[in-house]
Motif scaffolding. Structure first.
Motif, PDB file in Angstrom:
ATOM      1  N   GLY A  82       7.772  17.218   5.605  1.00 53.51           N
ATOM      2  CA  GLY A  82       8.092  17.024   3.824  1.00 53.51           C
ATOM      3  C   GLY A  82       7.534  15.212   3.593  1.00 53.51           C
ATOM      4  N   PRO A  83       7.822  15.574   2.085  1.00 55.52           N
ATOM      5  CA  PRO A  83       7.511  13.897   1.463  1.00 55.52           C
ATOM      6  C   PRO A  83       7.422  12.781   2.162  1.00 55.52           C
ATOM      7  N   ASN A  84       9.299  12.784   2.853  1.00 51.83           N
ATOM      8  CA  ASN A  84       9.886  11.423   3.161  1.00 51.83           C
ATOM      9  C   ASN A  84       8.526  11.358   5.201  1.00 51.83           C
ATOM     10  N   THR A  85       8.183  11.948   5.661  1.00 52.93           N
ATOM     11  CA  THR A  85       7.238  11.807   5.967  1.00 52.93           C
ATOM     12  C   THR A  85       6.310  10.329   6.287  1.00 52.93           C
ATOM     13  N   PHE A  86       5.756  10.584   4.758  1.00 53.27           N
ATOM     14  CA  PHE A  86       4.564   9.562   4.499  1.00 53.27           C
ATOM     15  C   PHE A  86       5.016   7.968   4.204  1.00 53.27           C
ATOM     16  N   VAL A  87       3.744   7.496   4.668  1.00 50.53           N
ATOM     17  CA  VAL A  87       3.871   6.007   4.852  1.00 50.53           C
ATOM     18  C   VAL A  87       2.856   5.181   4.649  1.00 50.53           C
ATOM     19  N   GLY A  88       2.327   4.192   3.727  1.00 48.88           N
ATOM     20  CA  GLY A  88       1.201   3.880   3.003  1.00 48.88           C
ATOM     21  C   GLY A  88       0.581   3.017   4.283  1.00 48.88           C
ATOM     22  N   HIS A  89      -0.532   2.407   4.516  1.00 49.70           N
ATOM     23  CA  HIS A  89      -1.270   0.883   5.332  1.00 49.70           C
ATOM     24  C   HIS A  89      -0.529   0.645   5.240  1.00 49.70           C
ATOM     25  N   ARG A  90      -0.512  -0.273   6.654  1.00 48.55           N
ATOM     26  CA  ARG A  90      -0.345  -1.534   6.937  1.00 48.55           C
ATOM     27  C   ARG A  90       2.130  -1.615   6.359  1.00 48.55           C
ATOM     28  N   GLY A  91       2.567  -0.139   7.297  1.00 46.93           N
ATOM     29  CA  GLY A  91       3.856  -0.043   6.611  1.00 46.93           C
ATOM     30  C   GLY A  91       4.383   0.154   8.138  1.00 46.93           C
ATOM     31  N   ASN A 115       8.379  15.274  11.618  1.00 46.48           N
ATOM     32  CA  ASN A 115       9.386  14.581   9.935  1.00 46.48           C
ATOM     33  C   ASN A 115      10.767  13.796   9.417  1.00 46.48           C
ATOM     34  N   ARG A 116      10.223  12.890  10.767  1.00 52.68           N
ATOM     35  CA  ARG A 116      11.190  11.931  10.079  1.00 52.68           C
ATOM     36  C   ARG A 116      10.369  10.756   8.859  1.00 52.68           C
ATOM     37  N   ASP A 117      11.888   9.783   8.590  1.00 51.32           N
ATOM     38  CA  ASP A 117      11.112   8.954   7.618  1.00 51.32           C
ATOM     39  C   ASP A 117      10.225   8.097   7.953  1.00 51.32           C
ATOM     40  N   HIS A 118       8.758   7.828   7.282  1.00 52.33           N
ATOM     41  CA  HIS A 118       7.625   6.958   7.415  1.00 52.33           C
ATOM     42  C   HIS A 118       6.902   7.548   8.662  1.00 52.33           C
ATOM     43  N   CYS A 119       6.505   8.428   9.740  1.00 59.59           N
ATOM     44  CA  CYS A 119       6.434   8.598  10.903  1.00 59.59           C
ATOM     45  C   CYS A 119       5.037   9.233  10.334  1.00 59.59           C
ATOM     46  N   THR A 120       4.170   9.162   8.993  1.00 57.11           N
ATOM     47  CA  THR A 120       3.528   9.230   8.871  1.00 57.11           C
ATOM     48  C   THR A 120       2.110   8.571   8.450  1.00 57.11           C
ATOM     49  N   PRO A 121       1.816   7.715   8.704  1.00 57.87           N
ATOM     50  CA  PRO A 121       1.143   6.252   7.684  1.00 57.87           C
ATOM     51  C   PRO A 121       0.055   7.405   7.363  1.00 57.87           C
ATOM     52  N   ILE A 122      -0.520   6.764   6.463  1.00 62.39           N
ATOM     53  CA  ILE A 122      -2.174   7.715   5.507  1.00 62.39           C
ATOM     54  C   ILE A 122      -2.491   6.606   4.719  1.00 62.39           C
ATOM     55  N   GLY A 123      -4.102   6.751   4.798  1.00 62.89           N
ATOM     56  CA  GLY A 123      -4.578   5.916   3.755  1.00 62.89           C
ATOM     57  C   GLY A 123      -5.600   5.487   4.273  1.00 62.89           C
ATOM     58  N   ASP A 177      -0.148  11.120  12.728  1.00 61.87           N
ATOM     59  CA  ASP A 177       0.860  11.131  12.409  1.00 61.87           C
ATOM     60  C   ASP A 177       1.730  11.745  14.219  1.00 61.87           C
ATOM     61  N   TYR A 178       2.809  10.631  14.066  1.00 57.16           N
ATOM     62  CA  TYR A 178       3.111   9.998  14.403  1.00 57.16           C
ATOM     63  C   TYR A 178       4.115  11.505  15.912  1.00 57.16           C
ATOM     64  N   ALA A 179       3.924  11.147  16.739  1.00 57.18           N
ATOM     65  CA  ALA A 179       4.789  12.788  17.263  1.00 57.18           C
ATOM     66  C   ALA A 179       5.991  12.089  18.673  1.00 57.18           C
ATOM     67  N   TRP A 188       0.840  -1.062   0.667  1.00 57.75           N
ATOM     68  CA  TRP A 188      -0.072  -0.022  -0.248  1.00 57.75           C
ATOM     69  C   TRP A 188       0.542   0.847  -0.191  1.00 57.75           C
ATOM     70  N   LEU A 189       0.214   1.979  -0.999  1.00 53.77           N
ATOM     71  CA  LEU A 189       0.944   3.855  -1.142  1.00 53.77           C
ATOM     72  C   LEU A 189       0.422   4.725  -0.601  1.00 53.77           C
ATOM     73  N   PRO A 190       1.001   5.940   0.008  1.00 52.24           N
ATOM     74  CA  PRO A 190      -0.162   6.422   0.365  1.00 52.24           C
ATOM     75  C   PRO A 190      -1.307   7.110  -0.931  1.00 52.24           C
ATOM     76  N   PRO A 191      -2.619   7.478  -0.942  1.00 49.61           N
ATOM     77  CA  PRO A 191      -2.899   7.450  -1.304  1.00 49.61           C
ATOM     78  C   PRO A 191      -3.280   8.499  -2.919  1.00 49.61           C
TER      79      PRO A 191
END
Length: 248
Positions: A74-83, A147-155, A128-130, A37-40
């Motif tokens: 930043g765009p680096n923060t987002f990760v998809g469902h089941r990430g 703004n950490r890598d993959h710290c914000t799952p989305i979807g 949006d993890y903190a 799963w990618l960000p939608p």
């Protein structure tokens, strides 16, 4: 209508929800676990709101801000469902934040709140993890908190705006390892969606693909490595994420 972006066997596809999982835009049907799963949406400028629920501000012993408290992601923060989201070994408080994410559908500048909904293409869920250990203060969240890598799952899904009758009256819930730990409603935002669009568009142009993460209600607690965190919003689905460590 719900749509998603997924990867399968080296290709990237648009997908829709079916009873047994997902259907790719080539017609192939797969289970939810067979795809990545990618960000939608592919996020452009991403805005995040701090202290936008009065009960969450009170939970943190702060007054609600007098105007929107906004920072960029930043765009680096987002990760998809089941990430998976990495928890550094030195932190003591890393908590989830279930948030309604607004997706801008067309260019917007100097928009009045009465017209704001017509500029939205859809909605999705963000977690949006903190990491509170790295916080300087709540009115200036620093880069290491949000703004950490993959710290914000989305979807998982982008739900068309026309299919969400009242985005300002949606239930939000978070579960950690199956236990309900957070519950609230978008009706309790300090600054609602039309106000946020009017505010942001008053000094900058919003463009298609821009995201507004609208904040989280009270009930945030620390998460540990191995925890499964599910954030859900009424009508939008359930977003699953796992906390991981450096070794895994």
């Amino acid at each position: 209508m719900k749509t998603a972006r997924v990867a399968f066997q080296g290709g990237i596809y648009q997908a829709t929800e079916v009873s047994e999982g997902v259907q790719l835009d080539n017609g192939q049907r797969l289970s939810e676990e067979e795809v990545v799963w990618l960000p939608p949406v592919e996020p452009q400028t991403s805005f995040a709101l701090g202290l936008n629920y009065f009960d969450h501000a009170s939970e943190l012993s702060f007054n609600a801000p007098e105007e929107p408290l906004v920072f960029l992601k930043g765009p680096n923060t987002f990760v998809g469902h089941r990430g998976k989201t990495y928890r550094p070994s030195d932190v003591t408080n890393m908590h989830y934040e279930c948030e309604l994410a607004v997706v801008i559908g067309r260019q917007a500048k100097n928009i009045k709140k009465e017209d704001a909904y017509s500029y939205i293409s859809g909605y999705t869920i963000a977690n949006d993890y903190a990491i509170r250990d790295y916080l300087e203060n709540y009115y200036r969240p620093n880069l290491r908190v949000k703004n950490r890598d993959h710290c914000t799952p989305i979807g998982p899904w982008l739900v068309n705006a026309v299919d969400v009758k009242d985005p300002m009256n949606l239930a939000l819930r978070t579960y950690v390892n199956g236990e309900l730990v957070q519950e609230g409603s978008t009706k309790d935002m300090t600054f609602d969606i039309p106000v946020l669009i009017e505010y942001l568009s008053s000094f900058m142009t919003l463009n298609p693909g821009d995201l507004i993460l609208t904040g989280t209600p009270k009930g945030t607690v620390d998460t540990k490595v191995g925890d499964e965190v599910i954030t859900e919003i009424e009508g939008l689905g359930r977003l699953i994420n796992t906390i991981t460590d450096e070794k895994s």
